[in-house]
Structure formats: structure tokens, C-alpha cells
Motif scaffolding. Sequence first.
Motif, PDB file in Angstrom:
ATOM      1  N   GLY A 178      16.159  37.542  42.623  1.00  0.00           N
ATOM      2  CA  GLY A 178      16.545  36.204  43.051  1.00  0.00           C
ATOM      3  C   GLY A 178      16.679  36.107  44.551  1.00  0.00           C
ATOM      4  N   ASP A 179      16.787  34.883  45.045  1.00  0.00           N
ATOM      5  CA  ASP A 179      16.908  34.677  46.482  1.00  0.00           C
ATOM      6  C   ASP A 179      18.342  34.922  46.938  1.00  0.00           C
ATOM      7  N   ASP A 180      18.622  34.610  48.200  1.00  0.00           N
ATOM      8  CA  ASP A 180      19.914  34.908  48.810  1.00  0.00           C
ATOM      9  C   ASP A 180      21.073  34.209  48.111  1.00  0.00           C
ATOM     10  N   LEU A 181      20.794  33.101  47.433  1.00  0.00           N
ATOM     11  CA  LEU A 181      21.835  32.358  46.725  1.00  0.00           C
ATOM     12  C   LEU A 181      22.526  33.221  45.672  1.00  0.00           C
ATOM     13  N   PHE A 182      21.800  34.179  45.100  1.00  0.00           N
ATOM     14  CA  PHE A 182      22.339  34.978  44.001  1.00  0.00           C
ATOM     15  C   PHE A 182      23.039  36.252  44.462  1.00  0.00           C
ATOM     16  N   SER A 183      22.891  36.629  45.719  1.00  0.00           N
ATOM     17  CA  SER A 183      23.454  37.914  46.172  1.00  0.00           C
ATOM     18  C   SER A 183      24.915  37.766  46.593  1.00  0.00           C
ATOM     19  N   ARG A 184      25.717  37.203  45.679  1.00  0.00           N
ATOM     20  CA  ARG A 184      27.163  37.056  45.855  1.00  0.00           C
ATOM     21  C   ARG A 184      27.853  37.881  44.773  1.00  0.00           C
ATOM     22  N   GLN A 185      29.031  38.365  45.069  1.00  0.00           N
ATOM     23  CA  GLN A 185      29.664  39.311  44.157  1.00  0.00           C
ATOM     24  C   GLN A 185      29.845  38.779  42.737  1.00  0.00           C
ATOM     25  N   PRO A 186      30.308  37.539  42.523  1.00  0.00           N
ATOM     26  CA  PRO A 186      30.507  37.095  41.141  1.00  0.00           C
ATOM     27  C   PRO A 186      29.255  37.192  40.284  1.00  0.00           C
ATOM     28  N   SER A 205      22.542  36.306  57.895  1.00  0.00           N
ATOM     29  CA  SER A 205      23.470  35.222  58.217  1.00  0.00           C
ATOM     30  C   SER A 205      24.519  34.996  57.139  1.00  0.00           C
ATOM     31  N   SER A 206      24.212  35.332  55.894  1.00  0.00           N
ATOM     32  CA  SER A 206      25.165  35.094  54.808  1.00  0.00           C
ATOM     33  C   SER A 206      25.924  36.353  54.405  1.00  0.00           C
ATOM     34  N   HIS A 207      25.593  37.493  55.021  1.00  0.00           N
ATOM     35  CA  HIS A 207      26.287  38.746  54.716  1.00  0.00           C
ATOM     36  C   HIS A 207      26.652  39.455  56.023  1.00  0.00           C
ATOM     37  N   PRO A 208      27.575  38.851  56.796  1.00  0.00           N
ATOM     38  CA  PRO A 208      27.913  39.410  58.113  1.00  0.00           C
ATOM     39  C   PRO A 208      28.542  40.803  58.025  1.00  0.00           C
ATOM     40  N   LEU A 209      29.258  41.109  56.941  1.00  0.00           N
ATOM     41  CA  LEU A 209      29.877  42.425  56.839  1.00  0.00           C
ATOM     42  C   LEU A 209      28.824  43.522  56.741  1.00  0.00           C
ATOM     43  N   ILE A 210      27.778  43.282  55.979  1.00  0.00           N
ATOM     44  CA  ILE A 210      26.697  44.265  55.887  1.00  0.00           C
ATOM     45  C   ILE A 210      26.035  44.436  57.240  1.00  0.00           C
ATOM     46  N   GLU A 211      25.889  43.337  57.976  1.00  0.00           N
ATOM     47  CA  GLU A 211      25.298  43.424  59.311  1.00  0.00           C
ATOM     48  C   GLU A 211      26.151  44.295  60.228  1.00  0.00           C
ATOM     49  N   GLU A 212      27.469  44.215  60.082  1.00  0.00           N
ATOM     50  CA  GLU A 212      28.347  45.083  60.882  1.00  0.00           C
ATOM     51  C   GLU A 212      28.099  46.550  60.556  1.00  0.00           C
ATOM     52  N   PRO A 241      22.677  53.158  51.808  1.00  0.00           N
ATOM     53  CA  PRO A 241      23.374  53.095  50.519  1.00  0.00           C
ATOM     54  C   PRO A 241      24.868  52.850  50.672  1.00  0.00           C
ATOM     55  N   ASP A 242      25.464  52.376  49.587  1.00  0.00           N
ATOM     56  CA  ASP A 242      26.921  52.298  49.436  1.00  0.00           C
ATOM     57  C   ASP A 242      27.614  51.490  50.529  1.00  0.00           C
ATOM     58  N   ASP A 250      38.375  44.966  46.476  1.00  0.00           N
ATOM     59  CA  ASP A 250      37.629  44.906  45.223  1.00  0.00           C
ATOM     60  C   ASP A 250      36.142  44.669  45.448  1.00  0.00           C
ATOM     61  N   ALA A 251      35.680  44.846  46.687  1.00  0.00           N
ATOM     62  CA  ALA A 251      34.274  44.562  47.005  1.00  0.00           C
ATOM     63  C   ALA A 251      33.343  45.482  46.215  1.00  0.00           C
ATOM     64  N   LEU A 252      32.289  44.892  45.686  1.00  0.00           N
ATOM     65  CA  LEU A 252      31.264  45.649  44.978  1.00  0.00           C
ATOM     66  C   LEU A 252      30.459  46.458  45.994  1.00  0.00           C
ATOM     67  N   ARG A 253      30.204  47.719  45.678  1.00  0.00           N
ATOM     68  CA  ARG A 253      29.397  48.568  46.555  1.00  0.00           C
ATOM     69  C   ARG A 253      27.939  48.453  46.125  1.00  0.00           C
ATOM     70  N   VAL A 254      27.064  48.187  47.098  1.00  0.00           N
ATOM     71  CA  VAL A 254      25.644  47.989  46.815  1.00  0.00           C
ATOM     72  C   VAL A 254      24.808  48.849  47.752  1.00  0.00           C
ATOM     73  N   ASN A 255      23.529  48.914  47.456  1.00  0.00           N
ATOM     74  CA  ASN A 255      22.582  49.623  48.311  1.00  0.00           C
ATOM     75  C   ASN A 255      21.691  48.604  49.002  1.00  0.00           C
ATOM     76  N   TRP A 256      21.615  48.698  50.314  1.00  0.00           N
ATOM     77  CA  TRP A 256      20.859  47.743  51.125  1.00  0.00           C
ATOM     78  C   TRP A 256      19.530  48.356  51.551  1.00  0.00           C
ATOM     79  N   PHE A 257      18.462  47.536  51.618  1.00  0.00           N
ATOM     80  CA  PHE A 257      17.197  47.997  52.195  1.00  0.00           C
ATOM     81  C   PHE A 257      16.437  46.797  52.733  1.00  0.00           C
TER      82      PHE A 257
END
Length: 395
Positions: A178-186, A205-212, A241-242, A250-257
Motif C-alpha cells: 500500500g501507499d504511505d497512507l497505510f504505513s501507520r502503526q494501527p 515527510s510523514s515519518h520524521p522519526l525514521i528520518e532522524e 533494520p529495527d 509502544d512503537a512498532l519496530r519495523v525494517n526500513w529500506f
Amino acid sequence: MAAFSVFFMQSPSFLAHQRQFEAGHGRSNCTSLFGIAKIPCDNHIRSMLDPAPPHLLHPMFAETVDQIRRIDGGFDMFRRLDGRLLIALDGSEYHCSRKIHCRHCSTRLRGKGETEYFHSMLAATLVAPGHDKVIPLEPEFITPQDGAEKQDCENAAAKRWLAAHGRRYAALGAVYLGDDLFSRQPLCQAVLDTGGHFIFVCKPSSHPLIEEYLTGIDLPMIEQTVRRGKQRFVHRYRWLPDVPLRDGKDALRVNWFDIEIVNAKGETTYRNSFVTDLPVGADTVAELAACGRSRWKIENETFNVLKTNGYNLEHNFGHGKQNLAAILVSLNLLAFALHTVCDIGDELWRAARAKLGPRYNFFSKLAAITSYLIFPSWEDLLLTLAFAKPPPIPP
């Protein structure tokens, strides 16, 4: 079946021609091809279908998937990532009017304060990189929900879809795209709760923490040279990763690429980033990126085909006061799904398609020939279209 036959034959005048046959000869292709004992009038079809909830058709979508499963090697062309199946999720409108509306319509304001009424759905489609075959699955309709103050949306519809169907598709190894709309924790958590996996677009732009997390570190990277005809491109992949999907304990841990495609002139022609729960490394990142990018197939090879290649998804076949619009669009999706099943597993259908060429030519010939001749069976019809058997003698 009468309504479905119109979508399957891609001919809005199919029933009218068959009524002429029935009146003159007491039989028609509706009887021999679709098992319809007596052809109802259009108004009767609409009045009978309007009260029926669209979920009554869901078993037919499940049967379509089972048909693919029963074809020898039918699922092989869809399996990726160690045998998993990719399901793309996306929303689409299928009706819009400033006059025609019902209680299931969503609304929005246009110029001069006019209210626009529209119907939309959350579509799910079986896709895979490397070929153009797609199979629409059960839709979830985006409609005003009882007791809800806000209008319904794609995310809420996706959660309902997962609650209704996620466990069944988890048994097939479902990976949701899915697009960026779906990449939210819920929603990511909803996928995991049903036993599925996800590869969702993740915009900076919608995931500033990952950018950090990505800032100031050397990410692992691999490059692959890909040739398309005479052109050469370099695909660059990076991953981390992670990482937490959002703030909080309670943040979900994901793998970014991410993937960047550069042409021979050094110009970037494509760049996108994703998050997934699947393992990411040098041996998996390229396939994960190819699968993540295949989410566009629900737009180009599903919605575009449904809107422009004979299915006329946005045409108002009938709106009704309750469920007619949703029932008719479900039958349209089901016809497209069964056409794909025939493309994959029916030898006579494939022979006729190969003989007549493009989709539009095949269906125009299908509509024309059944307007003048009555066929005892689908086998006789397809043999005639494949020029393997002369047409029957007119009654």
C-alpha cells in the motif's frame, strides 16, 4: 446472473439481444451460457438486487481464488518472497453525482457550496511483479458508518477488510502492499494481528522519526545494473533494520529500506522508501523493493483496466436506494477476476484470446457473435472464436 452476464460479456446490450432470441425462438445464450431460465427486464434486475448486501457475493471471490489454486501451477506466477502472495490495497471512486444519491453516499463540498455525492471502495487485488495478471478480491465499501461522526475512510475500510478476510489470506502467506497512507502503526498492527505481513510506502515527510534515525549514519548499500533493451540503469538499495515506526514506548519496530534508480546519464528516474516487518538484508532487499513497487499494479492494471478497457467502472449502471451500486460494482470486479482465471487456466479461452489479439477485440467479437447466433455451450462458442470449429447453423 443476468446482471453478471452483462459485465462478463462486456456488452450493455447483451440482455436486449437475448430477449429477441427468446421471444423468437424460445431460447437464448442466456440459457445455454449462463443458466438463466427466463431473462428479467432491467428494472426487475435493479429492484431485486438493490436490497441485497454486497457481502453476499464474497464467497464467489473466495471461489475465484480457489479456482486459481486448483489450476496446476496457477499460483506459481503470483508467489514471491519464499512462496508468499502479494495483496495490494487502494481506494477508488466508482460513482459521482451532484443529483443522484442514497444514504450510503459520501459527500464533499464543491464550488458555490454545492454538495457532491460519491461512492468509493477499498479494493484488494492479488498482484506480482513480472507479469500483467491481477485478480480482484473482495472489496470493502467506504460508506457512512452507523454512530460515527466522521466520514468513513480508506484506513478504516482496510481495518474492516482485514478483520473480515485477513485470517483466510494469512493461510496463503499474504503480504499487503500500500501507499504511505497505510504505513501507520494501527493498520500495520492490524495486518500483523491477522497473521499477515506488510510492505508499505514510507514517505520521509510523514515519518520524521525514521528520518532522524537515518541521519548521520552510513547505511549498508548494494547496487545492481539492470538492462531494459538498449538502456542501462543502476538500482541502488539501502536499508536499516529495527527502527520505531512512531514515538512512544509502544512503537512498532519495523525494517526500513529504499530504492533509487539512476539512468546512464546519472539522472535519478525513481526513488521510494518502504517499511516492512519482513527481514531486510543484502540478499532480500532487491526482491522486497520489486514487490513493494508492484503496488502500482492495482492502479494501472486494475483500476485503469476497469475504467478504460470495457468494464466501465465509473459508468452508472444503476444507483438504487440501498445497495445496488455496490452490488453492480462487485459483479464488475468479479467478472474481471473470472476473466483472469480463464486467461490463466482455460485452454480454449486462451486459444480464442490468442487468435483475436487485444482484449477489446476479443470482447467486441464475443458481444457481436452472441448477438446473431445461439451457442449450445461455452465450448462451442470459444471453439468458434478460435476458428477451430464453424459457427452453429442459425435457428
